[in-house]
Design an enzyme around this catalytic site. Structure first.
Site, PDB file in Angstrom:
ATOM      1  N   LYS A 117       0.842  -1.212   0.000  1.00 49.84           N
ATOM      2  CA  LYS A 117       0.000   0.000   0.000  1.00 49.84           C
ATOM      3  C   LYS A 117       0.874   1.259   0.000  1.00 49.84           C
ATOM      4  CE  LYS A 117      -2.155  -1.442   3.720  1.00 49.84           C
ATOM      5  NZ  LYS A 117      -1.648  -2.833   3.786  1.00 49.84           N
ATOM      6  N   GLU A 158       3.663 -37.703   9.524  1.00 47.84           N
ATOM      7  CA  GLU A 158       3.682 -36.940   8.268  1.00 47.84           C
ATOM      8  C   GLU A 158       3.231 -37.803   7.086  1.00 47.84           C
ATOM      9  OE1 GLU A 158       3.912 -33.838   8.290  1.00 47.84           O
ATOM     10  OE2 GLU A 158       4.577 -33.666  10.368  1.00 47.84           O
TER      11      GLU A 158
END
Length: 604
Positions: free
Chosen positions: A211, A427
């Protein structure tokens, strides 16, 4: 844009402190020397020698001391001793017996006692009076360095300023801002049709999306002065200082018109006025002054106010109405093509290998802001330097993405064999459940190397492209994938660990959103019980329903997560042999790629 450096203004408190220090030094050294005795102490031998040499002019003999002067008027003092012939010797030396005045004169005493100590304070008073008179005339007021200036940094146009070409991934925002640039360049064609330059534009979006960079690019493209100030700089301890700074800022802007005024983090002063007693009077006065100034300045002069915030919901409605901030420009997280463009912009600053492909890096960094992508490129360059190479490679960029996501590899943390085996099964449980479902993102990498973020391992899934909508089936599959790690632990070790805490949190959050926000529950239908605030800062959920309904919501969330956990358990039981084979391989290798994982999964 080049910043204009203003000469520093020394605060008046500095002069007061300097004056006090000088007075203390004078009181400790010079004044005692001038005010004290002008007599020099000497021994009786010196007195006898001066008498013999006939150097004594006047002498005064007292009970305990002898005060005398020489021919040049210098005064001396010595102690009285037994000497019967002393008076005779003095007569023979030509000395006269008179009373000697050893104190300074009255004029000198008045000068040293009253005039000199007061003189610095008189000068300081005159100086302050002149400064206060100038401040009153300008309407800004100044006391002890607290001037009424805005404190805004001013940048003037330069050949090295930021342009739209330096900002990537925000094409829509640049398109909306380019009209302001064109108006500042050629206001005549707009006035001819009766159009008025927008007084303000509000840039809203998550942190790190560029921004501030866009605001500077607008000023660079328009080639006009650029005033930059943060909203927090308006708020001070004394009521009225912020309003004075707002007045000064707009006065400077009108003098430099056409120009751009940029207020960063405007929510600091632009929050909604609640009217409660005991509120922040200084902040509200500053906001009122800002509203007045934006109404009062002449838009035809070419003064544009740009502001940035990541909390648009908290701004006062009076600040957002047309005539103040006419435009609301979203600066969102970049999409896939935007991420590729941002990576290319920042990659120009470092040396890269010739075969670097930014597309897989951009896919892996889904959801990253422009600032995070810049950090990824910089981390790749740092990794290349650590490895002794002169350029960054594809591997450096891929590893830097994982560094930003999960942190650096924590090589000092050594897991025991049992813990390492549990993490490997955990995992592989995630990856296997994801791969066995049709609505899941492909697995790209599985690792059990601990990271500095606290993760003992992770499974990286990457979508083929950007997805802006998610179906109910996709959300359920995500919850199922989250529960896959815990399900694998239960299936193999018949126990559970704390390693699934983040998975449980993510699964619960997603299930609650499905029930209370997305209307994906058969029991409640298309009813929203939860609203999100501060969407650009992670989102704060607020639940609005009866206690009875909340109980039912909680029960539905628990049932939804448990249903998907049972599904994950069934998938793993059906493919238990593959689970063991993949977990053993991961335990040995510590890291496997998505391609290796899929090849082993497809083996019979």
């Amino acid at each position: 844009m080049q910043e204009v450096k203003k000469p520093s203004k020394t605060p008046l408190i500095f002069y007061c402190i300097l004056t006090a220090v000088i007075l203390l030094l004078l009181n400790a050294t010079l004044f005692p020397a001038l005010m004290g005795s002008r007599v020099t102490d000497v021994t009786y031998d010196v007195f006898m020698s001066m008498t013999q040499d006939k150097q004594i002019d006047q002498v005064q003999i007292e009970d305990e001391r002898i005060l005398f002067s020489d021919k040049e008027g210098n005064l001396y003092e010595t102690t009285v001793t037994q000497d019967p012939e002393r008076t005779q010797r003095l007569y023979e030396a030509g000395a006269t017996f008179e009373e000697i005045d050893s104190q300074p004169s009255l004029l000198t005493s008045i000068l040293l006692t009253w005039v000199l100590p007061l003189l610095p304070f008189i000068l300081i008073g005159v100086f302050i009076n002149r400064k206060m008179s100038k401040a009153v005339k300008s309407g800004d007021g100044m006391m002890f360095g607290m001037n009424g200036g805005s404190g805004a940094k001013m940048y003037v146009p330069s050949s090295t300023g930021i342009r739209f070409a330096d900002v990537a991934g925000e094409d829509e925002a640049k398109e909306l801002l380019s009209e302001i640039v064109d108006f500042l360049h050629d206001p005549g064609k707009y006035r001819e049709i009766g159009a008025v330059l927008p007084k303000g534009a509000l840039l809203v979006g998550p942190p790190g999306t560029g921004k501030t960079l866009l605001a500077k690019a607008v000023a660079g493209e328009a080639n006009v002065p650029f005033f930059s100030i943060a909203g927090s700089e308006f708020v001070e301890m004394f009521v009225g200082r912020g309003a004075a700074k707002v007045r000064d800022l707009f006065r400077q802007a009108n003098e430099k018109a056409p120009c751009i005024v940029f207020i960063d983090e405007i929510d600091t002063i632009g929050k909604k006025r609640d009217g409660q007693i005991g509120g922040n009077d200084e902040r509200e006065q500053t906001l009122n002054q800002l509203l007045t100034e934006m109404d009062g300045f002449d838009g035809s002069k070419g003064v544009v106010v740009l502001a940035a915030t990541n909390r648009p919901d908290s701004l006062d409605p009076a600040l957002l109405r047309p005539g103040r901030f006419d435009r609301r420009i979203p600066v969102e997280l970049p999409d896939l093509q935007g991420r590729i463009a941002i990576l290319k912009v920042h990659a120009k600053k470092i040396r890269l290998a010739d075969n670097v492909d930014f597309e897989p890096i951009a896919k892996t960094a889904a959801g990253a802001s422009g600032a995070e992508l810049a950090n990824i490129v910089n981390e790749a360059a740092l990794r290349a330097v650590r490895d002794g190479r002169k350029f960054a490679t594809q591997e450096d960029l891929q590893e830097s993405v994982e560094v930003v996501i999960a942190g650096y590899q924590k090589k000092s943390r050594v897991l025991s064999d049992q813990e390492k085996k549990i993490v490997a099964y955990h995992e592989i449980g995630h990856a296997l459940v994801a791969a066995l479902q049709s609505h899941s993102a492909p697995v790209q990498k599985i690792t059990i190397i601990p990271r500095t973020s606290g993760a003992l391992g992770y499974t990286l899934q990457v979508d083929d492209g950007d997805h802006f909508l998610m179906s109910k089936e996709e959300l359920l599959n995500k919850i199922c994938t989250f529960t896959g790690g815990r399900a694998a632990e239960e299936l193999v070790f018949h126990s559970v660990t704390t390693g699934a805490s983040n998975d449980i949190e993510q699964a619960t959050k997603l299930a609650r959103s499905m029930v209370s926000r997305f209307g994906m529950s058969d029991e409640f239908g298309m009813v929203a019980f939860e609203t999100m605030n501060n969407q650009y800062l992670g989102g704060d959920a607020s639940l609005s329903c009866s206690p009875e309904t909340q109980t039912k919501l909680d029960q539905k969330v628990v049932a939804l997560v448990e249903e998907q956990r049972q599904k994950a358990m069934e998938l793993l039981k059906t493919n238990e042999s593959k689970l063991h084979r993949l977990a053993d391989y991961l335990y040995t290798q510590e890291t496997i790629t998505g391609e290796q994982f899929m090849n082993m999964l497809n083996q019979q």
